[in-house]
Design a protein around this motif. Structure first.
Motif, mmCIF file in Angstrom:
data_model
loop_
_atom_site.group_PDB
_atom_site.id
_atom_site.type_symbol
_atom_site.label_atom_id
_atom_site.label_comp_id
_atom_site.label_asym_id
_atom_site.label_seq_id
_atom_site.Cartn_x
_atom_site.Cartn_y
_atom_site.Cartn_z
ATOM 1 N N LEU A 159 0.887 -1.075 0.083
ATOM 2 C CA LEU A 159 0.287 0.144 0.203
ATOM 3 C C LEU A 159 0.960 1.020 -0.116
ATOM 4 O O LEU A 159 1.332 1.568 1.112
ATOM 5 C CB LEU A 159 -1.077 -0.047 1.051
ATOM 6 N N TRP A 160 1.139 1.890 -0.951
ATOM 7 C CA TRP A 160 1.919 3.233 -1.154
ATOM 8 C C TRP A 160 1.328 4.592 -1.038
ATOM 9 O O TRP A 160 0.231 4.484 -1.228
ATOM 10 C CB TRP A 160 2.706 3.091 -2.953
ATOM 11 N N ILE A 161 1.427 5.305 0.102
ATOM 12 C CA ILE A 161 1.005 6.680 0.796
ATOM 13 C C ILE A 161 2.601 6.940 0.844
ATOM 14 O O ILE A 161 3.248 6.000 1.420
ATOM 15 C CB ILE A 161 -0.011 6.191 1.092
ATOM 16 N N LYS A 162 2.146 8.288 1.442
ATOM 17 C CA LYS A 162 3.649 9.232 2.011
ATOM 18 C C LYS A 162 3.817 8.471 3.461
ATOM 19 O O LYS A 162 3.231 7.841 3.873
ATOM 20 C CB LYS A 162 2.990 10.439 2.613
ATOM 21 N N GLU B 193 3.526 3.696 12.019
ATOM 22 C CA GLU B 193 3.612 4.763 11.097
ATOM 23 C C GLU B 193 4.268 4.569 9.712
ATOM 24 O O GLU B 193 5.429 3.786 10.539
ATOM 25 C CB GLU B 193 4.045 6.275 11.537
ATOM 26 N N LEU B 194 4.353 4.917 8.242
ATOM 27 C CA LEU B 194 5.494 4.465 8.036
ATOM 28 C C LEU B 194 6.199 4.773 7.915
ATOM 29 O O LEU B 194 6.046 6.040 8.011
ATOM 30 C CB LEU B 194 4.061 4.705 6.477
ATOM 31 N N PRO C 69 8.301 5.005 0.234
ATOM 32 C CA PRO C 69 7.466 4.212 1.288
ATOM 33 C C PRO C 69 6.500 4.028 1.051
ATOM 34 O O PRO C 69 5.363 4.180 -0.225
ATOM 35 C CB PRO C 69 6.642 6.142 1.683
ATOM 36 N N HIS C 70 6.156 2.918 1.763
ATOM 37 C CA HIS C 70 5.009 1.669 1.821
ATOM 38 C C HIS C 70 4.294 0.899 2.883
ATOM 39 O O HIS C 70 5.225 1.325 3.209
ATOM 40 C CB HIS C 70 4.960 1.064 0.799
ATOM 41 N N LEU C 71 3.641 0.410 2.972
ATOM 42 C CA LEU C 71 3.192 -0.782 3.386
ATOM 43 C C LEU C 71 3.153 -2.149 3.614
ATOM 44 O O LEU C 71 2.694 -2.211 1.955
ATOM 45 C CB LEU C 71 1.663 -0.551 4.334
#
Length: 226
Positions: free
Chosen positions: A98-101, A170-171, A182-184
């Motif tokens: 899951l790609w996000i800041k 947090e990422l 950054p991603h999970l």
């Protein structure tokens, strides 16, 4: 008798990052070897790769890019962690990304407890990682959360209870997160064997059948796009 797949499918309202973001604001993201070769995308530069993710999200008017389960990737060629000369290359991804800041909240998928955690520091590894243990209808299984911030491990203890939707981390940013955009990395594990704070998230072609069974598709639980 229910299987783990049955149990995962019965769960509803599960999110593992920022609960305020609706699944309609997610977009599928293809990082397969064939696709990244076509794009001539430099996967070794985390900053350039983060720019690529941001452009992709903007173009698709989305907030989160997701995908990657059982995807064959070139992303791991840069690291000996996945490419020992004496072993078969590991390049098939067995979690969901899951790609996000960086700084985005990471949430417990389900009620459970902290099984283990550690900082996996090899280039291309998970970086800070938390593994939770869950028991539902007599099934014990695990969820893994990788590429976190170092601060996410502070104050954690094995056996610490967590609730579904509770913020657990947090990422992280590169290079702390394994040197990725950054991603999970989110993964479900049936049998974690004796491992703690770490579990393979990438496998070789000859191992796919085992890991497909032991690490079912996380989207069975998340149900991002049904």
């Amino acid at each position: 008798m229910n299987t783990l797949k049955d149990i995962l499918l019965k769960q509803t309202g599960v999110k593992v990052i920022d609960a305020s973001i609706d699944y309609k604001d997610y977009v599928a993201f293809d990082l397969s070897a064939q696709h990244t070769d076509e794009l001539d995308l430099d996967l070794t530069d985390a900053e350039k790769f983060e720019d690529f993710v941001e452009e992709y999200l903007s173009k698709n008017q989305a907030k989160v890019a997701y995908g990657g389960y059982l995807e064959k990737r070139n992303l791991y060629k840069r690291s000996t962690n996945f490419n020992d000369d004496n072993l078969e290359e590991r390049n098939i991804h067995i979690g969901l990304d899951l790609w996000i800041k960086a700084g985005t909240s990471v949430l417990s998928a389900l009620d459970g407890k902290i099984h283990s955690f550690q900082n996996n520091t090899f280039l291309g590894d998970y970086g800070p990682t938390i593994i939770l243990e869950h028991e539902i209808e007599g099934f014990t299984f695990y969820t893994l959360y990788g590429h976190l911030s170092l601060e996410s491990l502070t104050g954690k203890r094995e056996g610490q209870p967590v609730k579904k939707g509770e913020k657990i981390a947090e990422l992280g940013k590169p290079p702390v997160n394994g040197d990725y955009a950054p991603h999970l990395h989110f993964q479900i594990i049936k049998d974690i064997e004796s491992k703690k704070g770490d579990y393979p998230g990438v496998c070789s072609f000859s191992e796919v059948d085992f890991y497909r069974d032991n690490c079912p598709d996380p989207n069975l639980l998340l149900k991002i796009k049904e």
